[in-house]
Design an enzyme around this catalytic site. Structure first.
Site, short mmCIF file in Angstrom:
data_model
loop_
_atom_site.label_atom_id
_atom_site.label_comp_id
_atom_site.label_asym_id
_atom_site.label_seq_id
_atom_site.Cartn_x
_atom_site.Cartn_y
_atom_site.Cartn_z
N ARG A 38 23.83 18.93 107.62
CA ARG A 38 23.24 17.64 108.01
C ARG A 38 24.04 16.96 109.13
O ARG A 38 23.47 16.22 109.93
CB ARG A 38 23.13 16.73 106.80
CG ARG A 38 22.01 17.20 105.90
CD ARG A 38 21.79 16.30 104.74
NE ARG A 38 20.47 16.54 104.18
CZ ARG A 38 20.13 16.27 102.94
NH1 ARG A 38 21.00 15.74 102.12
NH2 ARG A 38 18.91 16.51 102.52
N LYS A 206 5.65 23.57 88.63
CA LYS A 206 4.54 22.87 87.99
C LYS A 206 3.44 22.45 88.93
O LYS A 206 3.70 22.01 90.05
CB LYS A 206 5.08 21.61 87.31
CG LYS A 206 5.96 21.90 86.13
CD LYS A 206 6.41 20.61 85.50
CE LYS A 206 7.08 20.89 84.17
NZ LYS A 206 7.51 19.66 83.53
N GLY A 363 11.92 21.14 98.45
CA GLY A 363 12.56 21.52 97.18
C GLY A 363 13.39 22.78 97.26
O GLY A 363 14.26 22.94 98.11
N GLY A 386 11.28 15.91 99.96
CA GLY A 386 10.16 15.02 99.67
C GLY A 386 9.29 14.72 100.88
O GLY A 386 8.06 14.68 100.78
P1 AMP Z 1 9.64 23.66 92.62
O1 AMP Z 1 10.83 22.75 92.73
O2 AMP Z 1 8.43 23.02 92.04
O3 AMP Z 1 9.36 24.38 93.91
O4 AMP Z 1 10.02 24.74 91.52
C1 AMP Z 1 11.05 25.67 91.69
C2 AMP Z 1 11.41 26.26 90.35
O5 AMP Z 1 10.29 26.90 89.79
C3 AMP Z 1 12.49 27.28 90.44
O6 AMP Z 1 13.63 26.78 89.79
C4 AMP Z 1 11.93 28.49 89.71
O7 AMP Z 1 12.85 29.09 88.82
C5 AMP Z 1 10.79 27.90 88.92
N1 AMP Z 1 9.77 28.89 88.60
C6 AMP Z 1 9.06 29.64 89.46
N2 AMP Z 1 8.26 30.48 88.78
C7 AMP Z 1 8.46 30.26 87.48
C8 AMP Z 1 7.89 30.81 86.28
N3 AMP Z 1 6.98 31.77 86.34
N4 AMP Z 1 8.33 30.35 85.10
C9 AMP Z 1 9.26 29.37 85.05
N5 AMP Z 1 9.82 28.80 86.15
C10 AMP Z 1 9.42 29.25 87.34
#
Ligand code: AMP
Length: 407
Positions: A38, A206, A363, A386
């Site tokens: 940064r 999610k 993320g 974000g």
């Molecule tokens: P995000 O911050 O929403 O992009 O989510 C990233 C996280 O999703 C990472 O820490 C991954 O380990 C988790 N992730 C991805 N695929 C899966 C899965 N099939 N089951 C559980 N966690 C997952």
């Protein structure tokens, strides 16, 4: 292309220029910087302004001190590293408003750089005078009064309307710094005026955190691959048994609505056709490749299967632009990083050999692509979390809107 004011549009020579940067760098317990990305991101703008003879006043937040002084969140510890990177002694003022800031500003010569103390030591940065969410215009004015020109160079805070961003932008005419300009030009090229066909790859944990993003993307993309934990929600909504997988069963209707909208918008959706099912959420947990209706009730889906990866790579072959957010599996737990690593490496190869424009951000995406060793092969990786996501959601970002506004 988004239209916004750039540094080339203003004469900064001999002027006092407030530059909003994001120096929220990670440090270890002793205060040592563990990643100076940064700080480095600000260097092009600082070199440009110094070359033009501006008097540079840097503003940043750091941590979450929430309006009270906290020695651990002081920006003073960054002065030696910043001085080394710029190649001159950076000055420091122990407040970002008031007499200390003013006298440090008054002492500046053309080409000098002054770092002001953490804006978040003042409540007015993120709260109104009566304690509501927002910012205190009086605090913003106290900062704006230090300078004649405002340069915003922190895309990572563009989704926030705070005193040191929108507040100053309401008083001084704001211009994008070179790092922000680069982010905006690249993201806009991928999402607003992409070379078609354009493909999205959205993974991560999610659906609930990415509903707006998925809704916006299906209206803009030719193809959308959905992976990671969020794919389970779609598979379950379509009637597949996802066993013990991470899954938001309550979002069934939302998932179906997104699929229906995609059909109406002619956006091809790629969901897993096979998966890696494991007996536990742990590295090297016993696992197997299985078809969609073969997942046992005590198994969890932790990665996309090989046929799914092949489908994703084939789709990349058909597309000229790729926008990537989120991993395809639990990439922190080997071997459930396989699909993410293969897809990331392939995207980087297509960038090199076939001129694919591949843009990623948000993320855990940067960590996942770095883990795959593919980050350098992407056309552009956004440093912002974000703000990148909100841009992908199609929202107007206050920090960008102020670059278009005439005062
Ligand atoms: P995000 O911050 O929403 O992009 O989510 C990233 C996280 O999703 C990472 O820490 C991954 O380990 C988790 N992730 C991805 N695929 C899966 C899965 N099939 N089951 C559980 N966690 C997952």
């Amino acid at each position: 292309m988004v239209d916004f004011r750039r540094l080339e549009d203003v004469n900064v020579s001999g002027k006092r220029v407030l530059v909003r940067v994001d120096f929220n760098v990670p440090c270890d317990d002793t205060g040592k910087i563990t990643d100076d990305t940064r700080l480095r991101a600000a260097l092009p703008t600082l070199a440009y302004l110094r070359d033009k003879g501006a008097k540079i006043i840097l503003l940043s937040h750091y941590g979450r001190p929430d309006g009270v002084y906290d020695a651990g969140a002081s920006l003073e510890k960054l002065v030696p590293s910043l001085s080394d990177l710029i190649g001159i002694q950076v000055h420091f003022a122990s407040d970002c408003i008031g007499p200390k800031a003013q006298s440090a500003v008054d002492a500046l010569q053309a080409g000098d750089v002054l770092l002001l103390e953490n804006t978040r030591f003042h409540m007015g940065e993120a709260k109104t005078a009566d304690g509501q969410k927002g910012y205190d215009p009086a605090f913003a004015k106290a900062m704006a009064d230090l300078a004649e020109i405002f340069v915003h160079d922190a895309f990572s805070v563009c989704h926030r309307a705070q005193a040191s961003t929108s507040g100053i932008g309401d008083i001084l005419t704001a211009y994008a710094g070179l790092a922000l300009e680069r982010e905006l030009d690249h993201i806009s090229q991928a999402l607003d005026i992409p070379k078609k066909p354009v493909m999205g790859l959205v993974g991560g944990a999610k659906v609930s955190s990415k509903i707006d993003l998925l809704k916006n993307l299906v209206g803009r993309l030719d193809c959308l691959a959905i992976g990671g934990g969020m794919a389970n929600t779609f598979l379950a909504a379509l009637g597949h048994n996802v066993g013990n997988s991470l899954c938001e069963h309550d979002l069934r209707e939302t998932a179906l609505e997104i699929l229906e909208n995609a059909k109406l918008e002619n956006c091809e959706i790629l969901l897993p056709v096979d998966v890696i099912a494991a007996t536990g959420f742990a590295a090297h947990a016993p696992h197997r490749v299985c078809g969609l209706d073969d997942v046992k009730s005590d198994e969890m889906i932790l990665d996309a299967g090989p046929d799914t990866v092949t489908n994703i790579l084939d789709a990349m072959d058909r597309c000229r632009t790729l926008i990537w957010n989120g991993p395809l599996g639990a990439f922190e737990l080997p071997p459930f990083d396989t699909a993410t690593v293969e897809a990331a490496k392939y995207a980087a190869k297509r960038v090199k050999n076939n001129g694919l424009i591949a843009v990623a951000g948000g993320g855990d995406t940067v960590a996942a692509l770095k883990h795959a060793g593919a980050a350098d092969g992407f056309t552009f990786i956004s440093t912002a979390g974000g703000a990148f996501l909100e841009w992908m959601e199609g929202k107007a970002l206050p920090g960008i809107e102020m670059l278009k506004k005439e005062l």
